[in-house]
Design a protein around this motif. Structure first.
Motif, PDB file in Angstrom:
ATOM      1  N   PHE A  63       0.809  -1.232   0.000  1.00 10.92           N
ATOM      2  CA  PHE A  63       0.000   0.000   0.000  1.00 10.92           C
ATOM      3  C   PHE A  63       0.837   1.274   0.000  1.00 10.92           C
ATOM      4  O   PHE A  63       0.634   2.171  -0.821  1.00 10.92           O
ATOM      5  CB  PHE A  63      -0.959  -0.006   1.185  1.00 10.92           C
ATOM      6  N   ALA A  64       1.805   1.360   0.917  1.00 11.33           N
ATOM      7  CA  ALA A  64       2.594   2.601   1.036  1.00 11.33           C
ATOM      8  C   ALA A  64       3.299   2.919  -0.278  1.00 11.33           C
ATOM      9  O   ALA A  64       3.260   4.060  -0.759  1.00 11.33           O
ATOM     10  CB  ALA A  64       3.599   2.485   2.183  1.00 11.33           C
ATOM     11  N   ASP A  65       3.921   1.909  -0.878  1.00 11.71           N
ATOM     12  CA  ASP A  65       4.612   2.121  -2.160  1.00 11.71           C
ATOM     13  C   ASP A  65       3.624   2.464  -3.271  1.00 11.71           C
ATOM     14  O   ASP A  65       3.862   3.375  -4.073  1.00 11.71           O
ATOM     15  CB  ASP A  65       5.373   0.851  -2.568  1.00 11.71           C
ATOM     16  N   ASP A  66       2.522   1.711  -3.324  1.00 11.21           N
ATOM     17  CA  ASP A  66       1.518   1.928  -4.378  1.00 11.21           C
ATOM     18  C   ASP A  66       0.964   3.347  -4.305  1.00 11.21           C
ATOM     19  O   ASP A  66       0.796   4.024  -5.324  1.00 11.21           O
ATOM     20  CB  ASP A  66       0.355   0.941  -4.219  1.00 11.21           C
ATOM     21  N   LEU A  67       0.688   3.779  -3.078  1.00 19.15           N
ATOM     22  CA  LEU A  67       0.122   5.109  -2.886  1.00 19.15           C
ATOM     23  C   LEU A  67       1.109   6.176  -3.361  1.00 19.15           C
ATOM     24  O   LEU A  67       0.748   7.114  -4.082  1.00 19.15           O
ATOM     25  CB  LEU A  67      -0.222   5.312  -1.405  1.00 19.15           C
ATOM     26  N   GLY A  98       0.501  13.670  -9.523  1.00 26.44           N
ATOM     27  CA  GLY A  98       0.841  14.974  -8.968  1.00 26.44           C
ATOM     28  C   GLY A  98      -0.176  15.479  -7.958  1.00 26.44           C
ATOM     29  O   GLY A  98      -0.275  16.684  -7.696  1.00 26.44           O
ATOM     30  N   ALA A  99      -0.924  14.565  -7.358  1.00 22.66           N
ATOM     31  CA  ALA A  99      -1.973  14.987  -6.409  1.00 22.66           C
ATOM     32  C   ALA A  99      -1.371  15.609  -5.152  1.00 22.66           C
ATOM     33  O   ALA A  99      -0.434  15.065  -4.565  1.00 22.66           O
ATOM     34  CB  ALA A  99      -2.847  13.797  -6.032  1.00 22.66           C
ATOM     35  N   VAL A 127      -1.659   9.815   3.656  1.00 21.76           N
ATOM     36  CA  VAL A 127      -1.688  10.430   2.327  1.00 21.76           C
ATOM     37  C   VAL A 127      -0.753  11.649   2.289  1.00 21.76           C
ATOM     38  O   VAL A 127       0.033  11.816   1.353  1.00 21.76           O
ATOM     39  CB  VAL A 127      -3.129  10.819   1.947  1.00 21.76           C
ATOM     40  N   LEU A 128      -0.806  12.491   3.314  1.00 18.25           N
ATOM     41  CA  LEU A 128       0.058  13.683   3.318  1.00 18.25           C
ATOM     42  C   LEU A 128       1.536  13.283   3.369  1.00 18.25           C
ATOM     43  O   LEU A 128       2.382  13.906   2.718  1.00 18.25           O
ATOM     44  CB  LEU A 128      -0.275  14.599   4.506  1.00 18.25           C
ATOM     45  N   ASN A 129       1.846  12.252   4.138  1.00 18.86           N
ATOM     46  CA  ASN A 129       3.244  11.804   4.183  1.00 18.86           C
ATOM     47  C   ASN A 129       3.701  11.263   2.830  1.00 18.86           C
ATOM     48  O   ASN A 129       4.847  11.490   2.426  1.00 18.86           O
ATOM     49  CB  ASN A 129       3.434  10.765   5.294  1.00 18.86           C
ATOM     50  N   ALA A 130       2.799  10.575   2.132  1.00 14.88           N
ATOM     51  CA  ALA A 130       3.162  10.077   0.796  1.00 14.88           C
ATOM     52  C   ALA A 130       3.369  11.248  -0.162  1.00 14.88           C
ATOM     53  O   ALA A 130       4.306  11.258  -0.970  1.00 14.88           O
ATOM     54  CB  ALA A 130       2.072   9.139   0.280  1.00 14.88           C
ATOM     55  N   MET A 131       2.513  12.256  -0.067  1.00 15.06           N
ATOM     56  CA  MET A 131       2.672  13.452  -0.909  1.00 15.06           C
ATOM     57  C   MET A 131       4.015  14.124  -0.647  1.00 15.06           C
ATOM     58  O   MET A 131       4.695  14.580  -1.572  1.00 15.06           O
ATOM     59  CB  MET A 131       1.548  14.451  -0.635  1.00 15.06           C
ATOM     60  N   GLU A 132       4.393  14.191   0.645  1.00 23.85           N
ATOM     61  CA  GLU A 132       5.665  14.832   0.988  1.00 23.85           C
ATOM     62  C   GLU A 132       6.842  14.014   0.458  1.00 23.85           C
ATOM     63  O   GLU A 132       7.826  14.586  -0.041  1.00 23.85           O
ATOM     64  CB  GLU A 132       5.774  14.998   2.510  1.00 23.85           C
ATOM     65  N   ALA A 133       6.743  12.690   0.547  1.00 23.10           N
ATOM     66  CA  ALA A 133       7.829  11.844   0.034  1.00 23.10           C
ATOM     67  C   ALA A 133       8.004  12.085  -1.462  1.00 23.10           C
ATOM     68  O   ALA A 133       9.131  12.121  -1.970  1.00 23.10           O
ATOM     69  CB  ALA A 133       7.522  10.371   0.310  1.00 23.10           C
ATOM     70  N   VAL A 134       6.897  12.274  -2.167  1.00 25.04           N
ATOM     71  CA  VAL A 134       6.974  12.550  -3.606  1.00 25.04           C
ATOM     72  C   VAL A 134       7.575  13.941  -3.833  1.00 25.04           C
ATOM     73  O   VAL A 134       8.461  14.116  -4.678  1.00 25.04           O
ATOM     74  CB  VAL A 134       5.576  12.435  -4.255  1.00 25.04           C
ATOM     75  N   ALA A 135       7.121  14.924  -3.049  1.00 23.61           N
ATOM     76  CA  ALA A 135       7.642  16.294  -3.198  1.00 23.61           C
ATOM     77  C   ALA A 135       9.144  16.330  -2.920  1.00 23.61           C
ATOM     78  O   ALA A 135       9.893  17.070  -3.563  1.00 23.61           O
ATOM     79  CB  ALA A 135       6.904  17.246  -2.262  1.00 23.61           C
ATOM     80  N   ARG A 192      15.122  21.303   6.630  1.00 22.24           N
ATOM     81  CA  ARG A 192      14.584  20.628   7.803  1.00 22.24           C
ATOM     82  C   ARG A 192      13.116  20.939   8.016  1.00 22.24           C
ATOM     83  O   ARG A 192      12.451  20.290   8.817  1.00 22.24           O
ATOM     84  CB  ARG A 192      15.379  20.990   9.041  1.00 22.24           C
ATOM     85  N   TYR A 193      12.573  21.915   7.291  1.00 21.76           N
ATOM     86  CA  TYR A 193      11.152  22.225   7.409  1.00 21.76           C
ATOM     87  C   TYR A 193      10.336  21.501   6.353  1.00 21.76           C
ATOM     88  O   TYR A 193       9.141  21.732   6.228  1.00 21.76           O
ATOM     89  CB  TYR A 193      10.931  23.731   7.298  1.00 21.76           C
ATOM     90  N   GLY A 194      10.960  20.635   5.587  1.00 20.64           N
ATOM     91  CA  GLY A 194      10.227  19.879   4.569  1.00 20.64           C
ATOM     92  C   GLY A 194      10.047  20.679   3.298  1.00 20.64           C
ATOM     93  O   GLY A 194      10.558  21.788   3.157  1.00 20.64           O
ATOM     94  N   SER A 195       9.305  20.097   2.363  1.00 24.25           N
ATOM     95  CA  SER A 195       9.102  20.747   1.070  1.00 24.25           C
ATOM     96  C   SER A 195       8.189  21.958   1.232  1.00 24.25           C
ATOM     97  O   SER A 195       7.441  22.055   2.197  1.00 24.25           O
ATOM     98  CB  SER A 195       8.458  19.771   0.089  1.00 24.25           C
ATOM     99  N   ALA A 196       8.249  22.856   0.259  1.00 26.74           N
ATOM    100  CA  ALA A 196       7.362  24.020   0.275  1.00 26.74           C
ATOM    101  C   ALA A 196       6.029  23.704  -0.412  1.00 26.74           C
ATOM    102  O   ALA A 196       5.147  24.554  -0.466  1.00 26.74           O
ATOM    103  CB  ALA A 196       8.038  25.200  -0.426  1.00 26.74           C
TER     104      ALA A 196
END
Lengths: 367, 367
Positions: free
Chosen positions: B222-226, B234-235, B251-259, B268-272
């Motif tokens: 699931f985590a990889d597929d998502l 690009g959601a 879902v937000l963590n997966a989006m951040e991993a993609v970003a 250190r504050y993550g993606s913008a």
């Protein structure tokens, strides 16, 4: 001209070792618009600790020659991927004396400036004048060391309140240097502010500054106190530096309970009043837990000074900087628990003290 | 003219008893702009169950004469304060045949309409024409029963995506009637959609509709597929009807991993990249748990159709209603597990079935 510096650097290796050391560097001569500044004071903010120590296990801190090392737990390594092997300078802000300058700024040599932009835990910093505030003649370095992060954050909260059409603010935890600035700003501008603190001592501290609404989360009456303070101020916006746990959830539920008092009938979707909670720090890195007793009209999100400054109107930001410079020893004064040298910043006993993140304790590095 | 109705009503008493019964009522004659409609079909949506049963303990369900009763736990009573003692009609939407009308609408007698506005679990409903959609000649009542809540919600998601400058959507759980509508809308409009479902059967169902990205939260991958589905589309926007638990956080963590893949250096504050999660239901009423591995550029909030419609441009809403009417048997078709009468809606065995909230099961009341 002496251009030999020492910079505090933080590195995480691929095999999970955090290393802090002092790196000798030689800086270029300042060009047009640039200043070479001898750093005299730089605060240790929670945001600095994040870069310095990352997710390292502080119990594993070890002295290795001139350096400090600590283990980064395996589970924390994926999030560190982007910094592996990089020797990162530390220290968001500071103040010091201009020792050299580009030809256009030669008149500033000898003057003190406040600076923003990283790499401040160092002997020297080469910096653009646009990232500085010129301090008045005779100003102490300590007075100018923290004129960016906390002051602009506190002013940013108030600007966000206005931009998003709220009329009062809930802040937790409110006894920090930042919280004290927010108390003074809200007093100046007649803005309702609910200060959430964690002890009776902190209640006394903020009352001493003249704060009207101070509620103690350690008191049995916290839930009632919070609700009444929110009812008095009409706050529908909160800023939470804790991040983990239920503080934001508790605040939004209290806001909803207050909003429900004005509802004329039952609505299973809750009140239509938008309740906005911002998480602007992560003193507790655990999960944010939202008990959704606050209907469907709510929002929780991250708030970061850097993002705020990027989106804000430049004239507004300029006005904020000018106000901070004018009121640096009053509204925007910071208080420090202790002053330490760059070398002491690598002493394990001192590290243990300044990484405690206790509200009201604040360290100043004086390189 | 027969104006005697029976309405399903839900009441919670001050001593914590939920009571459901059929209330005989006599409706006034329709005035100008009004229709008297014989209700022929009304769906049981999750939002209806919220009003019907509130927080009652379903194990305590008891038949008392013509009524059903159940206990409301003490801890849930404070939130019910505003509805105590009120006999509340139930049923957000439905369809039926016009049996009488104001003089200006006399030509509609005998026609079928779809309706929105509550009190639909009833024999008759007096309603303003502005709250109706006129169905084409020969349309079945069942086809018009659910033309508001799900269709406007699905269209509202897409409108929200455009209003907030996102370009694709993540939806969970996506196999519902609403989810299937969203699949068809996004296909029509070429919008990237990541469908999160809970079983291989549901994967097959949505693939059968032509959905491109369907990920199964019960799968080990699931985590990889998502993450890959989010990378492909690009959601940066998600809609979650579960509410409780970690779905939005995941879902937000997966989006951040993609970003993070497009970031050039460590921050250190993550993606913008702003990652927005909306909670539009509460299938799980437990706390929403956010593991903040997604930096500081994120927002989570409630999304409610009623609030969306209030804020939306009226012309946009009108266009949505016209589209729903045109495509009611295609894009906006609903499927029902079973049809029950008003009396059966009070049969404990039937109640147990329609309150299960299983994705893909949907009941239709045919009074």
């Amino acid at each position: 001209m002496d251009r030999d510096s020492l910079e505090l650097r933080s590195t995480i290796t691929a095999d999970g070792l955090l290393r802090l050391h002092l790196e000798p560097t030689r800086l270029p001569e300042p060009g047009p618009g640039q200043l070479l500044v001898r750093v005299e004071a730089a605060p240790v903010n929670p945001s600095d600790l994040g870069l310095m120590f990352g997710p390292a296990d502080m119990d594993s801190l070890t002295v290795e020659g001139q350096a400090l090392t600590a283990r980064v737990p395996d589970r924390a390594m994926p999030a560190m991927r982007a910094r592996i092997g990089q020797s990162l300078p530390v220290g968001n802000e500071g103040a010091g004396t201009v020792v050299a300058a580009g030809a256009d700024l030669a008149h500033l040599v000898g003057r003190r400036v406040a600076m923003f932009g990283g790499a401040m835990y160092a002997r020297l910093r080469l910096i653009a004048m646009t990232d500085c505030i010129l301090l008045p003649e005779g100003a102490e370095a300590a007075d100018g060391a923290a004129l960016f992060v906390n002051p602009l954050t506190a002013l940013g909260f108030v600007q966000t309140m206005r931009d998003e059409a709220h009329s009062a603010i809930v802040h937790a935890p409110a006894a920090s240097n930042l919280g004290q600035m927010l108390v003074r700003i809200c007093q100046d501008e007649g803005i309702g502010l609910v200060n959430i603190v964690r002890s009776p001592d902190q209640v006394a501290l903020l009352r001493g500054l003249g704060a009207t609404h101070v509620v103690d989360s350690s008191a049995d009456s916290f839930a009632d106190d919070l609700r009444e303070a929110i009812a008095d101020t009409g706050a529908t916006l909160s800023f939470d530096a804790i991040g983990g746990g239920e503080m934001t959830s508790t605040v939004l539920n209290a806001m909803e309970a207050v909003a429900a008092r004005s509802m004329t009938g039952y609505d299973r979707y809750g009140s239509a009043v938008l309740k906005q909670g911002y998480v602007y720090g992560g003193l507790d890195t655990g999960p944010t837990v939202l008990r959704r007793g606050f209907g469907f009209s709510w929002a929780v999100g991250g708030w970061l000074l850097f993002h705020f400054l990027q989106r804000a109107d430049p004239a507004t930001v300029q006005a904020m900087r000018e106000r901070v410079a004018r009121q640096m020893t009053t509204t925007f004064a910071s208080h420090y628990t202790a002053r330490i040298t760059l070398a002491q910043a690598l002493d394990p006993a001192v590290v243990a003290a300044y990484t405690r993140k206790s509200t009201g304790e604040k360290y100043l590095i004086t390189p």
